[in-house]
Design a protein around this motif. Sequence first.
Motif, PDB file in Angstrom:
ATOM      1  N   ALA A   8       1.935   2.424   4.479  1.00 43.18           N
ATOM      2  CA  ALA A   8       1.570   0.668   4.535  1.00 43.18           C
ATOM      3  C   ALA A   8       1.550  -0.617   3.947  1.00 43.18           C
ATOM      4  N   PHE A   9       1.813  -1.544   3.352  1.00 46.89           N
ATOM      5  CA  PHE A   9       2.434  -2.360   2.415  1.00 46.89           C
ATOM      6  C   PHE A   9       0.560  -2.847   2.513  1.00 46.89           C
ATOM      7  N   GLY A  10       0.231  -2.817   1.223  1.00 52.88           N
ATOM      8  CA  GLY A  10      -1.502  -3.954   0.421  1.00 52.88           C
ATOM      9  C   GLY A  10      -2.598  -2.613   1.029  1.00 52.88           C
ATOM     10  N   CYS A  11      -2.318  -1.533   1.915  1.00 49.93           N
ATOM     11  CA  CYS A  11      -3.524  -0.487   2.313  1.00 49.93           C
ATOM     12  C   CYS A  11      -3.684   0.143   1.238  1.00 49.93           C
ATOM     13  N   GLU A  12      -4.725   0.884   1.198  1.00 52.70           N
ATOM     14  CA  GLU A  12      -5.963   1.819   0.266  1.00 52.70           C
ATOM     15  C   GLU A  12      -6.239   2.584   0.544  1.00 52.70           C
ATOM     16  N   GLU A  13      -6.309   2.835   2.276  1.00 57.12           N
ATOM     17  CA  GLU A  13      -6.595   3.741   2.473  1.00 57.12           C
ATOM     18  C   GLU A  13      -5.844   5.184   2.467  1.00 57.12           C
ATOM     19  N   LEU A  14      -6.698   6.183   2.711  1.00 57.02           N
ATOM     20  CA  LEU A  14      -6.705   7.200   2.972  1.00 57.02           C
ATOM     21  C   LEU A  14      -5.101   7.662   4.304  1.00 57.02           C
ATOM     22  N   ALA A  15      -4.444   8.263   3.975  1.00 54.61           N
ATOM     23  CA  ALA A  15      -3.047   8.547   5.144  1.00 54.61           C
ATOM     24  C   ALA A  15      -3.745  10.431   5.681  1.00 54.61           C
ATOM     25  N   GLU A  16      -3.883   9.812   6.953  1.00 49.66           N
ATOM     26  CA  GLU A  16      -4.089  10.996   7.930  1.00 49.66           C
ATOM     27  C   GLU A  16      -3.300  12.089   6.929  1.00 49.66           C
ATOM     28  N   ALA A  17      -4.148  13.315   7.875  1.00 52.93           N
ATOM     29  CA  ALA A  17      -3.569  14.861   6.911  1.00 52.93           C
ATOM     30  C   ALA A  17      -2.390  15.384   7.381  1.00 52.93           C
ATOM     31  N   GLY A  18      -1.237  14.839   7.180  1.00 56.10           N
ATOM     32  CA  GLY A  18      -0.036  15.555   7.361  1.00 56.10           C
ATOM     33  C   GLY A  18       1.432  14.574   7.828  1.00 56.10           C
ATOM     34  N   LEU A  19       0.125  12.469   8.361  1.00 60.41           N
ATOM     35  CA  LEU A  19       1.032  11.996   8.061  1.00 60.41           C
ATOM     36  C   LEU A  19       1.266  10.751   7.069  1.00 60.41           C
ATOM     37  N   SER A  20       1.535  10.184   6.978  1.00 58.90           N
ATOM     38  CA  SER A  20       2.332   9.233   5.906  1.00 58.90           C
ATOM     39  C   SER A  20       1.631   7.860   5.937  1.00 58.90           C
ATOM     40  N   HIS A  21       0.689   7.518   7.247  1.00 61.40           N
ATOM     41  CA  HIS A  21      -0.198   6.162   7.740  1.00 61.40           C
ATOM     42  C   HIS A  21      -1.473   6.560   7.446  1.00 61.40           C
ATOM     43  N   CYS A  22      -2.543   5.539   7.269  1.00 59.75           N
ATOM     44  CA  CYS A  22      -3.796   5.818   7.621  1.00 59.75           C
ATOM     45  C   CYS A  22      -4.064   5.439   9.418  1.00 59.75           C
ATOM     46  N   GLN A  23      -5.251   6.105   9.918  1.00 59.99           N
ATOM     47  CA  GLN A  23      -5.819   6.068  11.478  1.00 59.99           C
ATOM     48  C   GLN A  23      -4.896   4.689  11.717  1.00 59.99           C
ATOM     49  N   THR A  24      -5.331   3.336  11.231  1.00 62.06           N
ATOM     50  CA  THR A  24      -5.185   2.424  11.852  1.00 62.06           C
ATOM     51  C   THR A  24      -3.888   1.947  11.943  1.00 62.06           C
ATOM     52  N   HIS A  25      -2.556   1.652  10.550  1.00 59.64           N
ATOM     53  CA  HIS A  25      -1.512   2.229  10.876  1.00 59.64           C
ATOM     54  C   HIS A  25      -0.471   3.021  11.207  1.00 59.64           C
ATOM     55  N   GLU A  26      -1.671   4.110  11.199  1.00 57.06           N
ATOM     56  CA  GLU A  26      -0.671   4.738  11.857  1.00 57.06           C
ATOM     57  C   GLU A  26      -0.478   4.343  13.986  1.00 57.06           C
ATOM     58  N   ALA A  27      -1.934   4.106  14.194  1.00 59.80           N
ATOM     59  CA  ALA A  27      -2.008   3.717  15.570  1.00 59.80           C
ATOM     60  C   ALA A  27      -0.858   2.705  15.819  1.00 59.80           C
ATOM     61  N   ILE A  28      -0.375   1.417  14.900  1.00 59.69           N
ATOM     62  CA  ILE A  28       0.528   0.654  15.080  1.00 59.69           C
ATOM     63  C   ILE A  28       0.928   0.959  15.371  1.00 59.69           C
ATOM     64  N   ARG A  29       1.497   1.558  13.654  1.00 62.90           N
ATOM     65  CA  ARG A  29       3.205   2.155  14.418  1.00 62.90           C
ATOM     66  C   ARG A  29       3.422   2.881  15.690  1.00 62.90           C
ATOM     67  N   GLN A  30       1.961   3.359  15.838  1.00 65.28           N
ATOM     68  CA  GLN A  30       2.855   4.510  17.476  1.00 65.28           C
ATOM     69  C   GLN A  30       2.838   3.325  18.521  1.00 65.28           C
TER      70      GLN A  30
END
Length: 129
Positions: A8-30
């Motif tokens: 996600a643009f500007g995010c510096e968090e680590l992505a969830e294992a096996g995914l491309s987004h951090c927990q917050t952005h993965e939730a938004i994506r879902q």
Amino acid sequence: MPRKICVAFGCEELAEAGLSHCQTHEAIRQEKIAARKAAAQQSEEAQANRRLYRSAAWQRAAKGFLAKHPLCAHCAELGLVVPAREVDHVEPHRGDRAKFWDRSNWQPLCKPCHSRKTAGEVFHRTPRG
């Protein structure tokens, strides 16, 4: 599995294992995916298609087609023997009743293959035979 930075643009968090987004952005994506699915199900096209697929005539025709074509066409291309559970329209009918009932436009698919193909058609408008 190594973890990477969220895409996600500007995010510096680590992505969830096996995914491309951090927990917050993965939730938004879902949430966005769920909203798109819900909107697709509410369209007039989806409602009209549900009526066609629920008709007794379609139920009989699909059952008869699967009796004659019991294996998934896509899996067979890969050399796999998988029972077909659904009748797919090779070229999406998009409400065209002539195309809907044209048996030369039907193919037997297993549930996973049919779901994958339909998702591509609905969300990306990419037909696949």
